[in-house]
Design a protein around this motif. Structure first.
Motif, mmCIF file in Angstrom:
data_model
loop_
_atom_site.group_PDB
_atom_site.id
_atom_site.type_symbol
_atom_site.label_atom_id
_atom_site.label_comp_id
_atom_site.label_asym_id
_atom_site.label_seq_id
_atom_site.Cartn_x
_atom_site.Cartn_y
_atom_site.Cartn_z
ATOM 1 N N VAL A 167 12.843 -1.968 36.805
ATOM 2 C CA VAL A 167 14.114 -2.214 37.415
ATOM 3 C C VAL A 167 15.227 -1.260 36.513
ATOM 4 N N MET A 168 15.081 -1.879 35.248
ATOM 5 C CA MET A 168 15.834 -1.567 34.218
ATOM 6 C C MET A 168 15.550 0.045 33.699
ATOM 7 N N MET A 169 14.437 0.361 33.840
ATOM 8 C CA MET A 169 13.953 1.881 33.510
ATOM 9 C C MET A 169 14.587 2.905 34.603
ATOM 10 N N ALA A 170 14.290 2.361 36.003
ATOM 11 C CA ALA A 170 15.001 3.087 36.958
ATOM 12 C C ALA A 170 16.536 3.231 36.855
ATOM 13 N N LYS A 171 17.306 1.935 36.429
ATOM 14 C CA LYS A 171 18.672 2.388 36.343
ATOM 15 C C LYS A 171 18.993 3.142 35.469
ATOM 16 N N ARG A 172 18.525 3.199 34.329
ATOM 17 C CA ARG A 172 18.666 4.205 33.282
ATOM 18 C C ARG A 172 17.999 5.504 33.203
ATOM 19 N N LYS A 173 17.245 5.652 34.326
ATOM 20 C CA LYS A 173 16.676 6.787 34.599
ATOM 21 C C LYS A 173 15.690 7.443 33.521
ATOM 22 N N LYS A 174 14.853 6.356 32.842
ATOM 23 C CA LYS A 174 13.892 6.705 31.808
ATOM 24 C C LYS A 174 12.395 6.382 32.273
ATOM 25 N N GLY A 175 11.668 7.478 31.758
ATOM 26 C CA GLY A 175 10.361 7.351 32.431
ATOM 27 C C GLY A 175 9.224 6.408 31.441
ATOM 28 N N LEU A 176 8.216 6.310 31.758
ATOM 29 C CA LEU A 176 7.503 5.528 30.791
ATOM 30 C C LEU A 176 7.082 6.193 29.413
ATOM 31 N N THR A 177 6.730 7.493 29.619
ATOM 32 C CA THR A 177 6.448 8.255 28.428
ATOM 33 C C THR A 177 7.766 8.342 27.382
ATOM 34 N N GLU A 178 8.934 8.589 28.065
ATOM 35 C CA GLU A 178 10.058 8.584 27.159
ATOM 36 C C GLU A 178 10.414 7.189 26.401
ATOM 37 N N ASN A 217 7.919 6.365 23.898
ATOM 38 C CA ASN A 217 8.101 7.157 22.356
ATOM 39 C C ASN A 217 9.387 6.699 21.679
ATOM 40 N N GLU A 218 10.433 6.080 22.351
ATOM 41 C CA GLU A 218 11.569 5.794 21.760
ATOM 42 C C GLU A 218 11.358 4.125 21.179
ATOM 43 N N VAL A 219 10.618 3.442 21.827
ATOM 44 C CA VAL A 219 10.265 1.996 21.375
ATOM 45 C C VAL A 219 9.056 2.096 20.346
ATOM 46 N N ASP A 220 8.334 3.272 20.435
ATOM 47 C CA ASP A 220 7.133 3.407 19.598
ATOM 48 C C ASP A 220 6.195 2.331 19.898
ATOM 49 N N ILE A 221 5.802 2.315 21.192
ATOM 50 C CA ILE A 221 4.725 1.397 22.012
ATOM 51 C C ILE A 221 3.937 2.375 22.647
ATOM 52 N N THR A 222 2.506 2.183 22.649
ATOM 53 C CA THR A 222 1.590 2.867 23.478
ATOM 54 C C THR A 222 2.041 2.798 24.826
ATOM 55 N N LEU A 223 1.796 3.794 25.522
ATOM 56 C CA LEU A 223 1.611 4.029 26.931
ATOM 57 C C LEU A 223 1.107 2.733 27.870
ATOM 58 N N SER A 238 3.100 -0.188 29.889
ATOM 59 C CA SER A 238 2.728 -0.179 31.331
ATOM 60 C C SER A 238 2.323 -1.694 31.576
ATOM 61 N N ILE A 239 1.499 -2.453 30.643
ATOM 62 C CA ILE A 239 1.241 -3.622 30.919
ATOM 63 C C ILE A 239 2.718 -4.394 31.219
ATOM 64 N N LEU A 240 3.687 -4.408 30.262
ATOM 65 C CA LEU A 240 4.783 -5.082 30.356
ATOM 66 C C LEU A 240 5.547 -4.629 31.691
ATOM 67 N N LYS A 241 5.581 -3.280 31.985
ATOM 68 C CA LYS A 241 6.402 -2.980 33.174
ATOM 69 C C LYS A 241 5.597 -3.337 34.597
ATOM 70 N N ASN A 242 4.357 -3.775 34.438
ATOM 71 C CA ASN A 242 3.456 -4.056 35.537
ATOM 72 C C ASN A 242 3.515 -5.690 35.636
ATOM 73 N N ARG A 250 6.620 -9.430 21.809
ATOM 74 C CA ARG A 250 7.025 -9.547 20.517
ATOM 75 C C ARG A 250 8.585 -9.248 20.695
ATOM 76 N N LEU A 251 9.505 -10.367 19.833
ATOM 77 C CA LEU A 251 10.729 -10.010 19.993
ATOM 78 C C LEU A 251 11.307 -8.698 19.330
ATOM 79 N N SER A 252 10.582 -8.199 18.296
ATOM 80 C CA SER A 252 10.950 -6.809 17.779
ATOM 81 C C SER A 252 10.743 -5.753 18.868
ATOM 82 N N THR A 253 9.725 -6.000 19.860
ATOM 83 C CA THR A 253 9.466 -5.079 21.012
ATOM 84 C C THR A 253 10.529 -5.021 21.996
#
Length: 77
Positions: free
Chosen positions: A9-20, A23-29, A33-37, A44-47
């Protein structure tokens, strides 16, 4: 599980894709994706911190608590 992850929901509101975002968060796709789904068992709190910075949001915008119901339709204690 009673905690719902509304990352999509937040990704859609901010118009950010999974890959983008990955890369910004420095986490694997795959891990993002596991978080998103809503399949993650932990985050992790750092994540969470990095995701909130990238999406300019609060943790409460991503995480939501929903009371679970038992088979009788009553909420669990």
């Amino acid at each position: 599980m009673s905690i719902i992850i509304n990352l999509d929901v937040m990704m859609a509101k901010r118009k950010k894709g999974l890959t983008e975002l990955a890369n910004e968060v420095d986490i694997t796709l795959a891990n993002l994706s596991i978080l998103k789904n809503n399949k993650a068992k932990a985050v992790r709190l750092s994540t969470l911190d990095a995701i909130c910075k990238a999406l300019n949001c609060q943790p409460g915008d991503i995480l939501e608590y929903i009371e679970e119901e038992n088979e009788d339709g009553e909420t669990k204690d």
